[in-house]
Enzyme design. Structure first.
Site, PDB file in Angstrom:
ATOM      1  N   ASP A  10      36.802 -46.927  31.884  1.00 57.73           N
ATOM      2  CA  ASP A  10      36.124 -46.817  30.594  1.00 57.73           C
ATOM      3  C   ASP A  10      37.163 -46.286  29.607  1.00 57.73           C
ATOM      4  OD1 ASP A  10      36.345 -44.110  31.160  1.00 57.73           O
ATOM      5  OD2 ASP A  10      34.207 -43.655  30.947  1.00 57.73           O
ATOM      6  N   HIS A  11      36.716 -45.879  28.411  1.00 58.26           N
ATOM      7  CA  HIS A  11      37.645 -45.372  27.391  1.00 58.26           C
ATOM      8  C   HIS A  11      38.332 -44.091  27.867  1.00 58.26           C
ATOM      9  CE1 HIS A  11      33.649 -43.701  26.926  1.00 58.26           C
ATOM     10  NE2 HIS A  11      34.209 -42.605  26.410  1.00 58.26           N
ATOM     11  N   CYS A  69      37.839 -43.125  35.251  1.00 59.47           N
ATOM     12  CA  CYS A  69      37.131 -42.647  34.052  1.00 59.47           C
ATOM     13  C   CYS A  69      37.661 -41.247  33.776  1.00 59.47           C
ATOM     14  CB  CYS A  69      35.613 -42.711  34.204  1.00 59.47           C
ATOM     15  SG  CYS A  69      34.884 -41.693  35.500  1.00 59.47           S
ATOM     16  N   THR A  71      36.680 -38.249  34.670  1.00 61.58           N
ATOM     17  CA  THR A  71      36.737 -37.423  35.889  1.00 61.58           C
ATOM     18  C   THR A  71      36.784 -38.248  37.175  1.00 61.58           C
ATOM     19  OG1 THR A  71      34.328 -37.434  36.015  1.00 61.58           O
ATOM     20  CG2 THR A  71      35.357 -35.586  34.821  1.00 61.58           C
ATOM     21  N   MET A  75      32.216 -43.198  37.667  1.00 60.47           N
ATOM     22  CA  MET A  75      32.602 -44.475  38.280  1.00 60.47           C
ATOM     23  C   MET A  75      32.232 -44.476  39.761  1.00 60.47           C
ATOM     24  SD  MET A  75      33.963 -46.795  36.357  1.00 60.47           S
ATOM     25  CE  MET A  75      35.074 -47.218  35.010  1.00 60.47           C
ATOM     26  N   HIS A 102      39.231 -41.896  57.454  1.00 61.80           N
ATOM     27  CA  HIS A 102      37.905 -41.575  57.974  1.00 61.80           C
ATOM     28  C   HIS A 102      36.781 -42.380  57.323  1.00 61.80           C
ATOM     29  CE1 HIS A 102      39.006 -37.345  59.732  1.00 61.80           C
ATOM     30  NE2 HIS A 102      39.850 -38.300  60.096  1.00 61.80           N
ATOM     31  N   HIS A 137      34.797 -42.947  63.694  1.00 61.70           N
ATOM     32  CA  HIS A 137      34.470 -43.057  62.267  1.00 61.70           C
ATOM     33  C   HIS A 137      33.690 -44.332  61.965  1.00 61.70           C
ATOM     34  CE1 HIS A 137      36.895 -39.572  61.740  1.00 61.70           C
ATOM     35  NE2 HIS A 137      37.936 -40.187  62.296  1.00 61.70           N
TER      36      HIS A 137
HETATM   37  C1  RB5 Z   1      33.289 -40.399  29.064  1.00 62.85           C
HETATM   38  O1  RB5 Z   1      33.334 -39.480  28.040  1.00 62.85           O
HETATM   39  C2  RB5 Z   1      33.155 -39.681  30.394  1.00 62.85           C
HETATM   40  O2  RB5 Z   1      31.856 -39.197  30.532  1.00 62.85           O
HETATM   41  C3  RB5 Z   1      33.500 -40.624  31.528  1.00 62.85           C
HETATM   42  O3  RB5 Z   1      34.780 -41.104  31.344  1.00 62.85           O
HETATM   43  C4  RB5 Z   1      33.459 -40.047  32.932  1.00 62.85           C
HETATM   44  O4  RB5 Z   1      34.180 -38.873  33.035  1.00 62.85           O
HETATM   45  C5  RB5 Z   1      32.138 -39.975  33.573  1.00 62.85           C
HETATM   46  O5  RB5 Z   1      31.993 -39.576  34.739  1.00 62.85           O
END
Ligand code: RB5
Length: 149
Positions: A10-11, A69, A71, A75, A102, A137
């Site tokens: 994403d951005h 993304c 964090t 995703m 695993h 596993h």
């Molecule tokens: C976008 O601001 C942020 O929420 C996204 O990139 C991600 O971290 C979501 O889990």
């Protein structure tokens, strides 16, 4: 190595995605880019990107996938909703290795805002070159598969 790998962000993950994509191409991977474009100024919804890439990994069109993304968390949550996907959120060398040995993770999730970007390339390298151990596993993965029914 000429297997196909998908990449999407994403951005919040597009700068790290760009860096990983260049790395993969240099390593000889055939890379399918699902966006977002690096020069995009749009704020987008990460589940849309996770779903497109994950469907192609699940149906075998792509060998594996990488999702980025802010964090890596969103995703990862979204990708794991698609049948056949084992997406792992990785943040260090140990989790990169374990997610393959695993969990046989077929999608790697990374956070652009949580990782040093040079270090992230080391994690990608480890993840790509570590094999699943199978044995005990596999029976655990079979139980995860059963949860999809
Ligand atoms: C976008 O601001 C942020 O929420 C996204 O990139 C991600 O971290 C979501 O889990």
């Amino acid at each position: 190595m000429s297997q196909s790998i998908g990449i999407a962000s994403d951005h919040g993950g597009k700068a790290l995605k760009e860096k990983i994509q260049a790395f993969l191409k240099a390593e000889g991977w055939n890379v399918k880019d699902f966006g977002v474009p690096f020069d995009s100024q749009q704020s987008v919804d990460y589940p849309d990107y996770a779903a497109q890439l994950s469907r192609e990994v699940a149906n075998g069109s792509l060998h594996r996938g990488i999702l980025v993304c802010g964090t890596g968390i969103g995703m990862c949550i979204a990708a794991n909703k698609i049948q056949g996907i084992r997406a792992g959120l990785v943040w260090d060398e140990f989790t990169a290795r374990m997610s393959r040995q695993h969990n046989d993770a077929n999608i790697l999730c990374l956070g652009e805002r949580t990782l040093n970007h040079d270090r992230a390339l080391d994690l990608v390298r480890i993840w790509l070159h570590t094999e699943f151990e199978g044995a005990r596993h596999q029976q655990r993965l079979d139980k995860i598969k059963a949860l999809e029914q």
